[in-house]
Design an enzyme around this catalytic site. Structure first.
Site, short mmCIF file in Angstrom:
data_model
loop_
_atom_site.label_atom_id
_atom_site.label_comp_id
_atom_site.label_asym_id
_atom_site.label_seq_id
_atom_site.Cartn_x
_atom_site.Cartn_y
_atom_site.Cartn_z
N SER A 46 43.07 30.52 39.97
CA SER A 46 42.71 31.95 39.94
C SER A 46 41.91 32.08 41.44
CB SER A 46 41.59 32.23 38.99
OG SER A 46 41.01 33.56 39.26
N TYR B 219 33.40 30.56 33.73
CA TYR B 219 34.74 30.38 33.74
C TYR B 219 35.59 29.97 35.18
CZ TYR B 219 39.45 32.51 34.56
OH TYR B 219 40.77 32.57 34.78
N LYS C 112 37.63 26.85 36.56
CA LYS C 112 39.09 26.56 37.27
C LYS C 112 38.97 25.62 38.43
CE LYS C 112 41.40 29.02 34.85
NZ LYS C 112 42.78 28.82 33.99
P1 NAD Z 1 45.61 34.89 27.77
O1 NAD Z 1 44.49 34.72 26.85
O2 NAD Z 1 46.50 35.86 27.43
O3 NAD Z 1 46.39 33.62 27.31
C1 NAD Z 1 45.95 32.06 27.27
C2 NAD Z 1 46.76 31.58 26.05
O4 NAD Z 1 45.89 30.42 25.85
C3 NAD Z 1 46.41 32.34 24.71
O5 NAD Z 1 47.44 32.81 24.14
C4 NAD Z 1 45.34 31.74 23.87
O6 NAD Z 1 45.57 31.79 22.57
C5 NAD Z 1 45.77 30.13 24.47
N1 NAD Z 1 44.78 29.16 24.35
C6 NAD Z 1 43.29 29.18 24.60
N2 NAD Z 1 42.74 28.26 24.33
C7 NAD Z 1 43.66 27.15 24.07
C8 NAD Z 1 43.70 26.01 23.31
N3 NAD Z 1 42.48 25.14 23.63
N4 NAD Z 1 44.86 25.17 23.09
C9 NAD Z 1 46.09 25.90 23.22
N5 NAD Z 1 46.05 27.45 23.46
C10 NAD Z 1 44.97 27.99 23.89
O7 NAD Z 1 45.37 34.67 29.25
P2 NAD Z 1 46.47 34.84 30.43
O8 NAD Z 1 45.90 36.33 31.22
O9 NAD Z 1 47.74 35.07 30.18
O10 NAD Z 1 45.86 33.87 31.20
C11 NAD Z 1 46.59 32.72 31.36
C12 NAD Z 1 46.20 31.62 32.23
O11 NAD Z 1 45.85 32.26 33.74
C13 NAD Z 1 44.38 31.12 32.10
O12 NAD Z 1 44.34 30.06 32.16
C14 NAD Z 1 43.81 32.02 32.83
O13 NAD Z 1 42.49 31.62 33.16
C15 NAD Z 1 44.57 32.23 34.17
N6 NAD Z 1 44.28 33.27 35.04
C16 NAD Z 1 44.22 34.32 34.42
C17 NAD Z 1 44.17 35.65 35.21
C18 NAD Z 1 44.00 37.01 34.46
O14 NAD Z 1 43.40 38.11 35.11
N7 NAD Z 1 44.58 37.15 33.47
C19 NAD Z 1 43.73 35.63 36.42
C20 NAD Z 1 43.91 34.26 37.15
C21 NAD Z 1 44.07 33.12 36.39
C1 WQD Z 2 38.80 44.96 39.42
C2 WQD Z 2 37.98 46.10 40.09
C3 WQD Z 2 35.70 46.09 39.41
C4 WQD Z 2 36.59 47.34 35.23
C5 WQD Z 2 38.59 39.44 37.13
C6 WQD Z 2 38.09 37.87 36.97
C7 WQD Z 2 38.90 36.97 37.67
C8 WQD Z 2 40.45 36.95 37.49
C9 WQD Z 2 40.88 38.46 37.22
C10 WQD Z 2 40.91 35.09 35.94
C11 WQD Z 2 36.51 45.66 40.42
C12 WQD Z 2 36.39 47.26 38.74
C13 WQD Z 2 36.56 46.94 36.75
C14 WQD Z 2 36.17 48.47 34.89
C15 WQD Z 2 35.58 49.08 37.29
N1 WQD Z 2 40.46 36.49 36.04
N2 WQD Z 2 36.14 47.67 37.63
N3 WQD Z 2 35.68 49.42 36.15
O1 WQD Z 2 36.78 41.44 38.64
O2 WQD Z 2 38.59 41.32 40.31
O3 WQD Z 2 38.71 39.82 38.36
O4 WQD Z 2 39.77 39.39 36.45
O5 WQD Z 2 41.01 34.45 36.65
O6 WQD Z 2 38.21 35.66 37.59
O7 WQD Z 2 36.81 38.01 37.71
O8 WQD Z 2 38.94 42.20 37.88
O9 WQD Z 2 39.99 44.05 36.77
O10 WQD Z 2 37.61 43.20 36.15
O11 WQD Z 2 37.99 44.48 38.12
O12 WQD Z 2 35.20 49.78 38.38
O13 WQD Z 2 35.73 48.84 33.68
O14 WQD Z 2 37.85 47.05 39.10
O15 WQD Z 2 34.48 46.25 39.84
O16 WQD Z 2 36.24 46.10 41.65
P1 WQD Z 2 38.20 41.13 38.90
P2 WQD Z 2 38.86 43.37 37.10
#
Ligand code: NAD
Ligand code: WQD
Length: 340
Positions: free
Chosen positions: A126, A151, A155
């Protein structure tokens, strides 16, 4: 035995879109997911879209016996590791659950991979690992910072574990993919993001306000040093993100070592710009009120995606309008998500 790709967390938001892309590209896919934050319905929908089925195994990445049996039964060529917990606020309340799932769970998975001689890995990292960025746009050579929550730290810890692993054993071939802000949904409106409870992230919150499930959006601060005072982020369509995984997979299968790639568009948008783009795409008003800053938020963050473009041959193909239109279609067709 036919070679397969193991997708941990493949029933989740990004995992289900990537499973679809893998199946469409002709791969044989095995999904391992404990359904902690997803529903098997996402995979049934994937099947409806492409007419192909991923093998689904309900289970946990922390279950070493299960992993060993999966690697024994299938010829796995590579692992795409999405499984983990991802809610920033919850990670502050429950740090041990986050370190156990995201760090210990990853260690168990890597141990099982090594024992089965499977060394090709794509890890979901991330942009959060950059912490408070020193320069913009953020390239992979920017130092990782201090993530502000468990979190984010989980990562960064896994990234560091993987760097040590790649040094210790030259057969590892690892892609660390640093996602910026994934949004959007498949164009069919059949799969998309299905957050539990009240969404934490901006775009799911906006779309739940638009559909009438929530009353109004709180905009967290309008006094940042940005274009209009609200936070700026690099939003990337989940389909472009899924394609980035396929490109990374092709590269790691042909090489060894460890590489980091940013997956972002290179373009930042403010919260107010996001609201207005959504209103245009959906033709609905999104009521909002400006409130105090959210603790831990940074002012702005967008990617320099050059490295991924050059080394992976990857390019984003969806613009902001596509992201909003597809989010809205998914939200309208599935007001209660997958009904999990
Ligand atoms: P998500 O929660 O939709 O998907 C994660 C999946 O992993 C879920 O289906 C959950 O049931 C499964 N899971 C959780 N713990 C588990 C375990 N111990 N064993 C087996 N399955 C398990 O999330 P997502 O948004 O699809 O994110 C996927 C990956 O990408 C995550 O690792 C997340 O940290 C990373 N990521 C997400 C974002 C985002 O904003 N969505 C941003 C950066 C990184
Ligand atoms: C985006 C912008 C908020 C909600 C998070 C995690 C990051 C990654 C992605 C996994 C910001 C603003 C948000 C609301 C708002 N996840 N906001 N009102 O914070 O960039 O990232 O998700 O790795 O680790 O921190 O994403 O969508 O929460 O916020 O004004 O109700 O929207 O302040 O500027 P963020 P976000």
């Amino acid at each position: 035995m036919k070679q397969s790709i193991l997708v941990t967390g493949g029933a989740g938001y990004i995992g289900s879109h990537t499973t679809l892309a893998l199946l469409e590209a002709g791969h044989d896919v095995i999904v391992l997911d404990n359904l902690a934050n997803s529903s098997q319905e996402s995979l049934r929908r994937v099947e409806r879209i492409c007419g192909k089925t991923a093998t689904f195994i309900e289970g946990d990445i922390r279950d070493r016996e299960l992993l060993d049996s999966i690697f024994a039964r299938h010829s796995i060529q590579a692992v795409l590791h999405f499984a983990g917990l991802k809610a920033v606020g919850e990670s502050v309340q429950q740090p041990l659950a986050y370190y156990e799932n995201n760090v210990s769970g990853s260690i168990v998975l890597f141990q099982a991979m090594a024992a089965a001689n499977v060394f090709n890995l794509v890890f979901s990292s991330s942009a959060t690992v950059y912490g408070e960025p020193k320069e913009m746009p953020i390239s992979e050579s920017c130092p990782t910072g201090t993530p502000t929550n468990p979190y984010g730290r989980s990562k960064l810890m896994v990234e560091e574990i993987l760097r040590d692993l790649a040094i210790s054993e030259s057969r590892w071939s690892i892609a660390l993919l640093r996602y910026f802000n994934p949004v959007g949904a498949h164009v069919s409106g059949l799969i998309g993001e299905d957050p539990n409870g009240i969404p934490n992230n901006l775009v799911p919150y906006i779309s739940q306000v638009a559909v009438g499930k929530l009353q109004q959006l709180s905009v967290y601060g309008n006094d940042y040093p940005t274009i209009d005072g609200t936070g700026v982020r690099d939003y990337i369509h989940v389909i472009d993100l899924a394609n980035g995984h396929l490109k990374a997979l092709n590269v790691i299968i042909e090489s060894t070592g460890i590489n980091t790639w940013n997956l972002g568009t290179g373009q930042g948008y403010s919260v107010l710009q996001m609201i207005s783009a959504f209103e245009q795409a959906a033709n609905v008003e999104v009521p909002y009120a400006v409130v105090a800053r959210r603790s831990g938020d940074i002012a702005e963050c967008w990617a320099d995606p050059k490295k991924a473009i050059q080394e992976l041959g990857w390019k984003t193909q969806h613009n902001l309008e596509d992201m909003m239109r597809d989010t809205w279609r998914w939200q309208q067709k599935n007001p209660n998500g997958f009904g999990k």
